[in-house]
Design a protein around this motif. Structure first.
Motif, PDB file in Angstrom:
ATOM      1  N   SER A 162       5.147  -0.044  -1.767  1.00 38.20           N
ATOM      2  CA  SER A 162       3.929   0.775  -1.797  1.00 38.20           C
ATOM      3  C   SER A 162       3.455   1.021  -0.384  1.00 38.20           C
ATOM      4  O   SER A 162       3.843   0.310   0.555  1.00 38.20           O
ATOM      5  CB  SER A 162       2.831   0.098  -2.614  1.00 38.20           C
ATOM      6  OG  SER A 162       2.463  -1.141  -2.039  1.00 38.20           O
ATOM      7  N   SER A 183       0.165   0.848   0.464  1.00 36.74           N
ATOM      8  CA  SER A 183      -0.771  -0.254   0.674  1.00 36.74           C
ATOM      9  C   SER A 183       0.017  -1.538   0.848  1.00 36.74           C
ATOM     10  O   SER A 183       0.831  -1.901  -0.005  1.00 36.74           O
ATOM     11  CB  SER A 183      -1.721  -0.375  -0.524  1.00 36.74           C
ATOM     12  OG  SER A 183      -2.637  -1.418  -0.328  1.00 36.74           O
ATOM     13  N   ARG A 202       2.577  -6.692  -6.790  1.00 39.45           N
ATOM     14  CA  ARG A 202       2.747  -5.342  -7.336  1.00 39.45           C
ATOM     15  C   ARG A 202       3.546  -5.341  -8.647  1.00 39.45           C
ATOM     16  O   ARG A 202       3.289  -4.540  -9.535  1.00 39.45           O
ATOM     17  CB  ARG A 202       3.472  -4.465  -6.300  1.00 39.45           C
ATOM     18  CG  ARG A 202       3.468  -2.991  -6.597  1.00 39.45           C
ATOM     19  CD  ARG A 202       2.087  -2.379  -6.456  1.00 39.45           C
ATOM     20  NE  ARG A 202       1.638  -2.333  -5.067  1.00 39.45           N
ATOM     21  CZ  ARG A 202       0.382  -2.518  -4.687  1.00 39.45           C
ATOM     22  NH1 ARG A 202      -0.551  -2.768  -5.588  1.00 39.45           N
ATOM     23  NH2 ARG A 202       0.030  -2.462  -3.415  1.00 39.45           N
ATOM     24  N   LEU A 210       4.487   6.798  -6.094  1.00 37.47           N
ATOM     25  CA  LEU A 210       3.083   6.460  -6.309  1.00 37.47           C
ATOM     26  C   LEU A 210       2.127   7.459  -5.667  1.00 37.47           C
ATOM     27  O   LEU A 210       0.921   7.228  -5.621  1.00 37.47           O
ATOM     28  CB  LEU A 210       2.800   5.047  -5.788  1.00 37.47           C
ATOM     29  CG  LEU A 210       3.608   3.931  -6.464  1.00 37.47           C
ATOM     30  CD1 LEU A 210       3.287   2.584  -5.834  1.00 37.47           C
ATOM     31  CD2 LEU A 210       3.347   3.900  -7.969  1.00 37.47           C
ATOM     32  N   ASN A 231      -3.685  10.567  -4.203  1.00 38.55           N
ATOM     33  CA  ASN A 231      -4.387   9.336  -4.554  1.00 38.55           C
ATOM     34  C   ASN A 231      -5.890   9.411  -4.316  1.00 38.55           C
ATOM     35  O   ASN A 231      -6.678   8.797  -5.031  1.00 38.55           O
ATOM     36  CB  ASN A 231      -3.803   8.155  -3.774  1.00 38.55           C
ATOM     37  CG  ASN A 231      -2.543   7.603  -4.410  1.00 38.55           C
ATOM     38  OD1 ASN A 231      -2.593   6.708  -5.234  1.00 38.55           O
ATOM     39  ND2 ASN A 231      -1.393   8.159  -4.036  1.00 38.55           N
ATOM     40  N   GLU A 240      -7.718  -2.127  -1.068  1.00 33.07           N
ATOM     41  CA  GLU A 240      -6.808  -1.248  -1.796  1.00 33.07           C
ATOM     42  C   GLU A 240      -7.534  -0.617  -2.976  1.00 33.07           C
ATOM     43  O   GLU A 240      -8.045  -1.315  -3.856  1.00 33.07           O
ATOM     44  CB  GLU A 240      -5.610  -2.054  -2.287  1.00 33.07           C
ATOM     45  CG  GLU A 240      -4.646  -1.291  -3.167  1.00 33.07           C
ATOM     46  CD  GLU A 240      -3.578  -2.186  -3.751  1.00 33.07           C
ATOM     47  OE1 GLU A 240      -3.491  -2.268  -4.983  1.00 33.07           O
ATOM     48  OE2 GLU A 240      -2.839  -2.821  -2.954  1.00 33.07           O
ATOM     49  N   THR A 295      -5.917   2.143  -4.686  1.00 32.91           N
ATOM     50  CA  THR A 295      -4.739   2.337  -5.532  1.00 32.91           C
ATOM     51  C   THR A 295      -3.561   1.759  -4.752  1.00 32.91           C
ATOM     52  O   THR A 295      -3.682   1.486  -3.549  1.00 32.91           O
ATOM     53  CB  THR A 295      -4.467   3.828  -5.836  1.00 32.91           C
ATOM     54  OG1 THR A 295      -3.907   4.454  -4.670  1.00 32.91           O
ATOM     55  CG2 THR A 295      -5.735   4.552  -6.260  1.00 32.91           C
ATOM     56  N   ASN A 309      -1.218   3.103  -3.352  1.00 36.78           N
ATOM     57  CA  ASN A 309      -0.889   3.927  -2.193  1.00 36.78           C
ATOM     58  C   ASN A 309      -2.123   4.418  -1.452  1.00 36.78           C
ATOM     59  O   ASN A 309      -2.069   5.427  -0.742  1.00 36.78           O
ATOM     60  CB  ASN A 309      -0.038   5.135  -2.605  1.00 36.78           C
ATOM     61  CG  ASN A 309       1.454   4.875  -2.464  1.00 36.78           C
ATOM     62  OD1 ASN A 309       1.878   3.733  -2.291  1.00 36.78           O
ATOM     63  ND2 ASN A 309       2.253   5.914  -2.539  1.00 36.78           N
ATOM     64  N   SER A 368      -5.740   2.855   0.671  1.00 36.71           N
ATOM     65  CA  SER A 368      -6.636   1.794   1.104  1.00 36.71           C
ATOM     66  C   SER A 368      -7.720   2.366   2.006  1.00 36.71           C
ATOM     67  O   SER A 368      -7.547   3.413   2.627  1.00 36.71           O
ATOM     68  CB  SER A 368      -5.868   0.698   1.862  1.00 36.71           C
ATOM     69  OG  SER A 368      -4.951   0.045   1.016  1.00 36.71           O
ATOM     70  N   PRO A 428       0.353   3.752 -11.216  1.00 37.55           N
ATOM     71  CA  PRO A 428       0.029   5.181 -11.391  1.00 37.55           C
ATOM     72  C   PRO A 428       1.129   6.089 -10.842  1.00 37.55           C
ATOM     73  O   PRO A 428       1.009   6.649  -9.749  1.00 37.55           O
ATOM     74  CB  PRO A 428      -1.270   5.333 -10.597  1.00 37.55           C
ATOM     75  CG  PRO A 428      -1.139   4.327  -9.493  1.00 37.55           C
ATOM     76  CD  PRO A 428      -0.370   3.168 -10.062  1.00 37.55           C
TER      77      PRO A 428
END
Length: 309
Positions: free
Chosen positions: A158, A160, A168, A197, A203, A228, A230, A232, A234, A280
């Protein structure tokens, strides 16, 4: 589009699999057509042969050297056999004794078929279904089909940042992965995941200044905490005492700056832990050619991936 073999467990309870495994005639047809089937490994004996349940009380045997690619050559350790006990196993039918003995199966041959298809037909950028089989600090191992494994490095999971893949993924989780590269000589398929992602713009779309939302603390510095929103995405919150990495907090969105990919946050309160939300995914099929995380007009350097064929 090429249809690849599915990760182990995906066909176990299908009507087609149950029908083929339910009788000697069904197993014989599967043997003649080289159809991959699945059963459940019940036990591993002292010689590391697997006893497999085919359903309806029917049992079969996978000999040790047929239990995984590389066992006969010594390139795969026997833990690959022991770890299948209690789990689904893919196989081809090798033989069916006439006198009512146990059918002999080969997981190795099923894996060989799956790997050969991946090595010859998969291309960089292809999105594949996968199942997480093992987690290490440096990455997540996944099943791409019939127990054929590959690894997603932690840096590719990811955008993030996480300190362990277990933040994860969970073992047994069904995910998607993207083929990054293929090495036919070494018979390796390299994978990535973060591109599925979404980009920064995708996002950030649901978020607006003035909102208060939950987030996860992913990094604590003297100048603030990275939260974070999501996998992806932050943002940076002002420094606050009493935070621990991995905890949930509620945050107020102060501002969002697409030209610098900056999200300024204010931590409101600590939140009780919750099970992780489903990943997601923005892409779950097809083939990618290029991916760039940063939005148009952004002045910051950001991740990008070119899938070369």
């Amino acid at each position: 589009m090429t249809r690849f073999f599915l990760p182990e467990g995906h066909r176990l309870h299908t009507p087609e699999n149950r029908a083929a495994c339910s009788s000697p005639e069904g197993l014989r047809r599967a043997m003649e057509t080289k159809t991959v089937l699945e059963g459940t490994a019940l036990l591993c004996d002292a010689e590391h042969n697997l006893t497999v349940s085919l359903g309806n009380g029917c049992l079969a045997t996978i000999p040790r050297t047929e239990a995984a690619l590389g066992i006969a050559e010594g390139t795969t350790r026997d833990i690959a056999i022991l770890s299948r006990v209690g789990r689904p196993v893919s196989f081809l039918v090798d033989s069916i004794p006439e006198a009512g003995g146990r059918p002999i199966l080969s997981r190795r041959r099923a894996q060989r078929m799956a790997l050969d298809l991946l090595l010859t037909q998969a291309r960089p950028g292809m999105v594949l279904p996968a199942v997480v089989t093992h987690l290490e600090p440096f990455g997540a191992f996944v099943d791409l089909g019939c127990g054929v494994t590959s690894m997603i490095g932690i840096e590719n999971i990811s955008v993030s940042r996480i300190s362990h893949p277990g933040q994860r993924f969970t073992i047994g989780q069904s995910i998607y992965a993207v083929v990054l590269d293929i090495d036919p000589q070494r018979e390796r398929i390299y994978l990535t995941h973060k591109e599925l992602l979404g980009t920064w713009a995708e996002n950030v779309r649901p978020f607006h200044p003035g909102m208060t939302v939950p987030g996860i603390v992913r990094g604590i510095k003297e100048y603030g905490a990275f939260i974070e929103l999501t996998p992806n995405l932050s943002g940076l919150a002002e420094a606050r005492t009493g935070l621990t990495e991995g905890e949930r907090v509620s945050v107020f969105l102060k501002s969002i700056a697409p030209d610098r990919m900056k999200i300024k946050l204010l931590i409101i309160d600590h939140l009780p832990p919750e099970p992780p939300a489903p990943l997601p995914y923005f892409i779950t099929e097809g083939r990618m050619a290029y991916w760039r995380y940063a939005p148009a007009g952004c002045t910051r350097v950001a991740a990008e991936t070119v899938f070369l064929d």
